[in-house]
Design a protein around this motif. Sequence first.
Motif, PDB file in Angstrom:
ATOM      1  N   ARG A  82       0.798  -1.227   0.000  1.00  0.00           N
ATOM      2  CA  ARG A  82       0.000   0.000   0.000  1.00  0.00           C
ATOM      3  C   ARG A  82       0.827   1.271   0.000  1.00  0.00           C
ATOM      4  NH1 ARG A  82      -3.301  -0.739   5.294  1.00  0.00           N
ATOM      5  NH2 ARG A  82      -1.172  -1.165   5.980  1.00  0.00           N
ATOM      6  N   TYR A 105      -6.870   8.819  -6.631  1.00  0.00           N
ATOM      7  CA  TYR A 105      -6.702   7.394  -6.956  1.00  0.00           C
ATOM      8  C   TYR A 105      -7.187   6.478  -5.835  1.00  0.00           C
ATOM      9  CZ  TYR A 105      -3.477   9.996  -9.883  1.00  0.00           C
ATOM     10  OH  TYR A 105      -2.920  10.927 -10.724  1.00  0.00           O
ATOM     11  N   GLY A 106      -7.548   7.051  -4.666  1.00  0.00           N
ATOM     12  CA  GLY A 106      -8.017   6.227  -3.568  1.00  0.00           C
ATOM     13  C   GLY A 106      -7.925   6.963  -2.254  1.00  0.00           C
ATOM     14  N   TYR A 128      -1.893   4.183   1.011  1.00  0.00           N
ATOM     15  CA  TYR A 128      -3.297   4.080   0.598  1.00  0.00           C
ATOM     16  C   TYR A 128      -4.014   3.014   1.424  1.00  0.00           C
ATOM     17  CZ  TYR A 128      -2.626   7.148  -3.413  1.00  0.00           C
ATOM     18  OH  TYR A 128      -2.373   8.241  -4.207  1.00  0.00           O
ATOM     19  N   ASP A 132      -4.783  -2.392  -4.109  1.00  0.00           N
ATOM     20  CA  ASP A 132      -5.237  -2.036  -5.467  1.00  0.00           C
ATOM     21  C   ASP A 132      -5.183  -0.526  -5.693  1.00  0.00           C
ATOM     22  OD1 ASP A 132      -5.685  -4.694  -5.975  1.00  0.00           O
ATOM     23  OD2 ASP A 132      -7.807  -4.615  -5.394  1.00  0.00           O
ATOM     24  N   GLU A 133      -5.554   0.261  -4.671  1.00  0.00           N
ATOM     25  CA  GLU A 133      -5.504   1.712  -4.823  1.00  0.00           C
ATOM     26  C   GLU A 133      -4.073   2.196  -4.998  1.00  0.00           C
ATOM     27  OE1 GLU A 133      -9.447   2.794  -2.090  1.00  0.00           O
ATOM     28  OE2 GLU A 133      -7.413   3.266  -1.377  1.00  0.00           O
ATOM     29  N   ALA A 135      -1.606   0.487  -6.337  1.00  0.00           N
ATOM     30  CA  ALA A 135      -1.178   0.108  -7.692  1.00  0.00           C
ATOM     31  C   ALA A 135      -1.776   1.044  -8.731  1.00  0.00           C
ATOM     32  CB  ALA A 135      -1.587  -1.340  -7.978  1.00  0.00           C
ATOM     33  N   ARG A 136      -3.051   1.416  -8.536  1.00  0.00           N
ATOM     34  CA  ARG A 136      -3.688   2.340  -9.489  1.00  0.00           C
ATOM     35  C   ARG A 136      -3.013   3.700  -9.447  1.00  0.00           C
ATOM     36  NH1 ARG A 136      -8.410   1.288  -8.119  1.00  0.00           N
ATOM     37  NH2 ARG A 136      -8.831   2.960  -6.626  1.00  0.00           N
ATOM     38  N   ALA A 137      -2.681   4.187  -8.260  1.00  0.00           N
ATOM     39  CA  ALA A 137      -2.014   5.484  -8.146  1.00  0.00           C
ATOM     40  C   ALA A 137      -0.638   5.456  -8.802  1.00  0.00           C
ATOM     41  CB  ALA A 137      -1.892   5.867  -6.665  1.00  0.00           C
ATOM     42  N   GLY A 139       0.484   3.485 -11.226  1.00  0.00           N
ATOM     43  CA  GLY A 139       0.374   3.438 -12.680  1.00  0.00           C
ATOM     44  C   GLY A 139      -0.074   4.759 -13.277  1.00  0.00           C
ATOM     45  N   SER A 140      -1.016   5.415 -12.632  1.00  0.00           N
ATOM     46  CA  SER A 140      -1.536   6.676 -13.165  1.00  0.00           C
ATOM     47  C   SER A 140      -0.500   7.789 -13.100  1.00  0.00           C
ATOM     48  CB  SER A 140      -2.794   7.087 -12.382  1.00  0.00           C
ATOM     49  OG  SER A 140      -3.801   6.112 -12.503  1.00  0.00           O
ATOM     50  N   SER A 143       2.158   7.136 -15.724  1.00  0.00           N
ATOM     51  CA  SER A 143       1.644   7.307 -17.091  1.00  0.00           C
ATOM     52  C   SER A 143       1.431   8.785 -17.392  1.00  0.00           C
ATOM     53  CB  SER A 143       0.341   6.533 -17.268  1.00  0.00           C
ATOM     54  OG  SER A 143      -0.664   7.039 -16.403  1.00  0.00           O
TER      55      SER A 143
END
Length: 576
Positions: A82, A105-106, A128, A132-133, A135-137, A139-140, A143
Amino acid sequence: MSGRLYLGNLAPQTTAADLEALFEEHSLPLRYSPLVRKGFAFVDCQDNDTALRALHLFSGKVKLHGVVLYLEHSVQRRLRLRKIQVWNIPSSIRWEELTNKLSQYGTVIKCEKVDFENDVALVVNVTYATKDEAARALGSINSDTEEGQDEMAHFIASYIPDDAPLEQGDEKRSNRLRQLRTLERKEISICPLRLLVPSKLLGALIGKEGATIRAITKETQTRIDIARQDSNILNDKAMTIRSTLEGCTKACRQILQLLRKEAEKTGLGDVDLKMLVHNSFVGHLIGKAGRNLKAVEEESGAKVVISRRHDVSLYLPERTFIVEGDVNESCCAVSLLHKHIRDISEQNAEAASMECCLLPGLNLTMSGIFPCPQDFNFARRVQHPETVRLQIPAQAVGALIGRKGRHIQQLARFSGAVIRIAPVSEEDAEERTVVIVGPPEAQFKAQGIIFRKMKEESFFLPREEVNLQVSIDIPAEAAGRVIGRGGRTVGELQNLTNAEVLVPRDQIPDEQGNIIVNIKGHFFASQMAQRKILEMLAQLRYCWNVPRLRRQREQRDEGAEREQREQREQREQSEQ
């Protein structure tokens, strides 16, 4: 954090010296020399502050050999949970604005600033609520950095170690996945499914550059191995399918459908499914008065025919089950038989070892190859490592080594011997040398499996014995004892063991004073001849040691008598 960094996107020509020079140029001390691999590297900075400065200076900004470097913290996969670290944040940004951007992102549980000697950029550690949150943060943010959108284009993120426990749901899920993977690996390792495939249809099954067989393995999650076979007499080739019971059944169904479809095109007629079963399982599969086999036929609707018992040999201990019926009936029968074999394997591991069991039911003591363990003197003389050189066909080296060396590694692990392939002496050599080092029982296991492998891979004809040449070293002084007067001893040895024993004449002893004895014959003949010769050498060594031991004992006794005589003379002189 330990200060270790992961460097990605490296040019192929990058070396450790290049990275050391780069870090030294920017006054970033390293604890150890960088560990460079193809396309990436690991660098151990002196401390965490040095690692942060390297991330700020290099990641996405510096080129090495014309390629932009990518840096991040080196974190073990199990600790990527996290927590992430975001750096390259402009110092002009307000704290509320930063937390709002990170909350997109979370749920942000914690956001803390990292002490970093830089007035231009900030570094923060963000925690976080869930994995999952995070990982999403991650990646975003990265990117957005690549795309160059708004202020987030300045941010760069990386995982940092998270030692905190997972949430209860995540922990249960990960434990369940770990248990399932363990059970799946255990199930895959139990008794693979072995089939016989017509040689004429093998090309269609493999496909162009292996495309067809690769598609089957990918779809059914199986591993399929096809035995090499150089002999044109046998019409079938053995195929081994390793997976779960469901995976093996799916692969079997697809293979049978493909074979029958290709047989219709080529006009070969019906193709029956042929299953190879180790002879130790056949009695269980048939059952008392054939009850188990009849139950399989009634449930599946297929007819099962078993090959004759005398077709089983030392090197091919399997019998063929020919299953007659349509695709569904044949696959159902094979699945039931395979399930029965797996059940037997779990109940009795010794009966299940098709691949690891060398010679089922063989008692080495009763066979006369190894003496009774109570013979302490023999064990003390013989149970030391021996070196044996085994000659095999040059084409068989690949089959013996296996894919990525798996087979020869398993062979060494099972036998307990050290096994290696000697370098090629001549370019067009028809034979290669396998060097085996280990005690007698390890030699027996290793050589036995190699003999069997030569037969399974069809480097010898079906009715032909596997005759391989074995070379052992003996002291040059013992050659006369092995040959005997007029060749009498070696002649008796050949008659007794049915092996060809040859001691080449006019040999020049090597540096250790040894010469070579060549033994050629089938496995048991070769083993018996080796044991007899080495037993003869052990007796000779014992006989050679007796005079030496006698001399040492006499010298010890003389020294004791001399010492007693001197003590007696000293006492007499003192009394006078």
